[in-house]
Design a protein around this motif. Structure first.
Motif, PDB file in Angstrom:
ATOM      1  N   LEU A   1      57.096 -14.107 -12.485  1.00 23.01           N
ATOM      2  CA  LEU A   1      58.102 -13.404 -11.685  1.00 23.01           C
ATOM      3  C   LEU A   1      57.716 -11.946 -11.461  1.00 23.01           C
ATOM      4  O   LEU A   1      57.810 -11.425 -10.342  1.00 23.01           O
ATOM      5  CB  LEU A   1      59.463 -13.486 -12.378  1.00 23.01           C
ATOM      6  N   ILE A   2      57.282 -11.268 -12.522  1.00 26.57           N
ATOM      7  CA  ILE A   2      56.923  -9.854 -12.401  1.00 26.57           C
ATOM      8  C   ILE A   2      55.746  -9.670 -11.447  1.00 26.57           C
ATOM      9  O   ILE A   2      55.762  -8.799 -10.571  1.00 26.57           O
ATOM     10  CB  ILE A   2      56.609  -9.268 -13.790  1.00 26.57           C
ATOM     11  N   GLU A   3      54.734 -10.500 -11.599  1.00 23.29           N
ATOM     12  CA  GLU A   3      53.557 -10.401 -10.730  1.00 23.29           C
ATOM     13  C   GLU A   3      53.904 -10.742  -9.280  1.00 23.29           C
ATOM     14  O   GLU A   3      53.488 -10.044  -8.347  1.00 23.29           O
ATOM     15  CB  GLU A   3      52.463 -11.338 -11.240  1.00 23.29           C
TER      16      GLU A   3
ATOM     17  N   SER B   1      57.395 -22.160 -10.841  1.00 21.25           N
ATOM     18  CA  SER B   1      58.260 -22.430 -11.992  1.00 21.25           C
ATOM     19  C   SER B   1      57.425 -22.680 -13.235  1.00 21.25           C
ATOM     20  O   SER B   1      56.256 -23.067 -13.158  1.00 21.25           O
ATOM     21  CB  SER B   1      59.159 -23.631 -11.719  1.00 21.25           C
ATOM     22  N   SER B   2      58.059 -22.470 -14.392  1.00 21.07           N
ATOM     23  CA  SER B   2      57.403 -22.744 -15.665  1.00 21.07           C
ATOM     24  C   SER B   2      58.471 -22.892 -16.740  1.00 21.07           C
ATOM     25  O   SER B   2      59.443 -22.134 -16.780  1.00 21.07           O
ATOM     26  CB  SER B   2      56.434 -21.620 -16.033  1.00 21.07           C
ATOM     27  N   ASP B   3      58.289 -23.882 -17.613  1.00 19.85           N
ATOM     28  CA  ASP B   3      59.229 -24.091 -18.718  1.00 19.85           C
ATOM     29  C   ASP B   3      58.988 -23.107 -19.852  1.00 19.85           C
ATOM     30  O   ASP B   3      59.856 -22.928 -20.710  1.00 19.85           O
ATOM     31  CB  ASP B   3      59.101 -25.524 -19.252  1.00 19.85           C
ATOM     32  N   GLU B   4      57.826 -22.488 -19.853  1.00 16.95           N
ATOM     33  CA  GLU B   4      57.499 -21.504 -20.892  1.00 16.95           C
ATOM     34  C   GLU B   4      58.023 -20.133 -20.451  1.00 16.95           C
ATOM     35  O   GLU B   4      57.649 -19.621 -19.396  1.00 16.95           O
ATOM     36  CB  GLU B   4      55.989 -21.444 -21.107  1.00 16.95           C
ATOM     37  N   LEU B   5      58.889 -19.545 -21.263  1.00 15.29           N
ATOM     38  CA  LEU B   5      59.571 -18.305 -20.871  1.00 15.29           C
ATOM     39  C   LEU B   5      58.597 -17.172 -20.586  1.00 15.29           C
ATOM     40  O   LEU B   5      58.703 -16.494 -19.556  1.00 15.29           O
ATOM     41  CB  LEU B   5      60.559 -17.889 -21.965  1.00 15.29           C
ATOM     42  N   GLU B   6      57.651 -16.938 -21.495  1.00 13.47           N
ATOM     43  CA  GLU B   6      56.729 -15.819 -21.319  1.00 13.47           C
ATOM     44  C   GLU B   6      55.920 -15.964 -20.031  1.00 13.47           C
ATOM     45  O   GLU B   6      55.705 -14.989 -19.307  1.00 13.47           O
ATOM     46  CB  GLU B   6      55.791 -15.711 -22.530  1.00 13.47           C
ATOM     47  N   ARG B   7      55.490 -17.180 -19.749  1.00 15.41           N
ATOM     48  CA  ARG B   7      54.730 -17.418 -18.514  1.00 15.41           C
ATOM     49  C   ARG B   7      55.619 -17.228 -17.293  1.00 15.41           C
ATOM     50  O   ARG B   7      55.197 -16.666 -16.286  1.00 15.41           O
ATOM     51  CB  ARG B   7      54.120 -18.822 -18.534  1.00 15.41           C
ATOM     52  N   ARG B   8      56.845 -17.687 -17.381  1.00  9.36           N
ATOM     53  CA  ARG B   8      57.784 -17.534 -16.265  1.00  9.36           C
ATOM     54  C   ARG B   8      58.053 -16.059 -15.983  1.00  9.36           C
ATOM     55  O   ARG B   8      58.084 -15.629 -14.815  1.00  9.36           O
ATOM     56  CB  ARG B   8      59.095 -18.257 -16.592  1.00  9.36           C
TER      57      ARG B   8
ATOM     58  N   PRO C   1      63.098  -7.800 -18.433  1.00 10.00           N
ATOM     59  CA  PRO C   1      61.861  -7.203 -17.899  1.00 10.00           C
ATOM     60  C   PRO C   1      61.692  -7.400 -16.398  1.00 10.00           C
ATOM     61  O   PRO C   1      61.172  -6.527 -15.704  1.00 10.00           O
ATOM     62  CB  PRO C   1      60.765  -7.930 -18.686  1.00 10.00           C
ATOM     63  N   VAL C   2      62.148  -8.544 -15.881  1.00 11.62           N
ATOM     64  CA  VAL C   2      62.059  -8.791 -14.447  1.00 11.62           C
ATOM     65  C   VAL C   2      63.010  -7.859 -13.693  1.00 11.62           C
ATOM     66  O   VAL C   2      62.652  -7.283 -12.661  1.00 11.62           O
ATOM     67  CB  VAL C   2      62.389 -10.264 -14.130  1.00 11.62           C
ATOM     68  N   ALA C   3      64.220  -7.701 -14.225  1.00 10.19           N
ATOM     69  CA  ALA C   3      65.181  -6.785 -13.602  1.00 10.19           C
ATOM     70  C   ALA C   3      64.680  -5.343 -13.669  1.00 10.19           C
ATOM     71  O   ALA C   3      64.860  -4.566 -12.721  1.00 10.19           O
ATOM     72  CB  ALA C   3      66.541  -6.909 -14.298  1.00 10.19           C
TER      73      ALA C   3
END
Length: 301
Positions: free
Chosen positions: A110-112, A99-106, A57-59
């Motif tokens: 990144l997207i925002e 940074s965040s260890d939680e994938l969805e939050r990370r 999703p980031v890409a």
């Protein structure tokens, strides 16, 4: 090669050749070790590919932003952005974002962060009149990439009712009576466009019928000084997507399209993207490097 040579030089009974047997044993151990490392490499590659897919999703957002930025050259020839510069800022934001260890939050961070960073960065080099256009294109392409905005809806917005229908003049029922307000009156063009909205999306087929059923309610909306900030009559406000809502408002009040576009951007991207960011010299400095100088081009606008 040495094993082949030893086999060729071995006598009738190769079991008596201890050096050959030792070489064959070492070769077998090496082969097993290599096979084990290859299996581990395959598992590692699979894990990397799996982890990489999670960040798709980031890409995808980066791809959308790049092609929107590249298309600005069609607006003004001064708006030229290289892939190298884009990649550099993209990598920079990944490094500097929270940074965040939680994938969805990370992923959300990144997207925002990437979207906002490119909006601010690109707006530094845009004329004021083009900044809302850039934000609108980002919002539309983000929703098109997510299949929220269809090609038919986008074609209807860009080309209008007649062109999106393939040039065929659709049959328009009689215009309803009483659809007017003190500062607005339903024109033949607006009524024809409302009847053709169904060609853009099936959920818009009911607009003309709703308008004919409740002309005063729709006239109150269209005649309002700020129709883009008012709720659509009935359940349409909740059932339509932001872009479909934009199509309806543009149909009724074409003169308010710019304001409706700004409201659409606010609903899709947020309030930050509705106003041009102020010039930030320190931000420009942070985005530069010893190999990437800052060049100021002063011109009217």
């Amino acid at each position: 090669d040495s094993i082949l040579q030893m086999l060729a030089e071995a006598g009738d009974d190769i079991l008596d050749d201890e050096a050959l047997i030792d070489s064959l044993g070492r070769s077998k151990e090496t082969s097993m070790a290599i096979s084990k490392r290859m299996a581990e490499a395959e598992r590692t590659t699979a894990e990397i590919n799996q982890a990489r897919e999670l960040y798709r999703p980031v890409a995808k957002r980066g791809s959308v932003l790049y092609f929107v930025i590249a298309s600005l050259a069609a607006v003004d020839h001064m708006y030229q952005y290289s892939l190298q510069a884009f990649s550099r800022l993209y990598s920079l934001r990944i490094e500097r974002s929270e940074s965040s260890d939680e994938l969805e939050r990370r992923l959300a961070i990144l997207i925002e962060d990437i979207t906002l960073a490119f909006y601010v960065n690109v707006c530094r080099g845009l004329f004021e009149v083009h900044k809302l256009l850039f934000a609108f294109m980002v919002a539309v392409e983000v929703e098109r990439a997510s299949a929220v905005v269809t090609d038919e809806e986008w074609r209807f917005f860009v080309l209008g009712a007649l062109a999106s229908a393939g040039g065929d003049q659709p049959k328009v029922p009689p215009k309803p009576e009483g659809c007017s307000a003190r500062a607005w009156q339903l024109s033949d063009k607006a009524w024809g466009t409302a009847c053709a909205l169904g060609t853009a999306a099936s959920s818009l087929e009911c607009v003309a019928g709703r308008l004919a059923e409740s002309p005063k309610e729709w006239a109150a909306l269209a005649g309002h000084a700020e129709p883009h900030l008012q709720a659509l009559p009935g359940d349409l406000e909740a059932s339509l997507t932001p872009f479909q809502r934009l199509l309806v408002l543009r149909t009724l009040r074409e003169d308010k399209t710019t304001f409706a576009v700004r409201e659409y951007v606010r609903r899709v991207l947020g309030d930050t993207f509705t106003e041009a960011p102020p010039f930030d010299l320190s931000g420009a400095y942070d985005d530069s490097s010893a190999e990437v100088p800052i060049i100021f081009v002063l011109s009217p606008g």
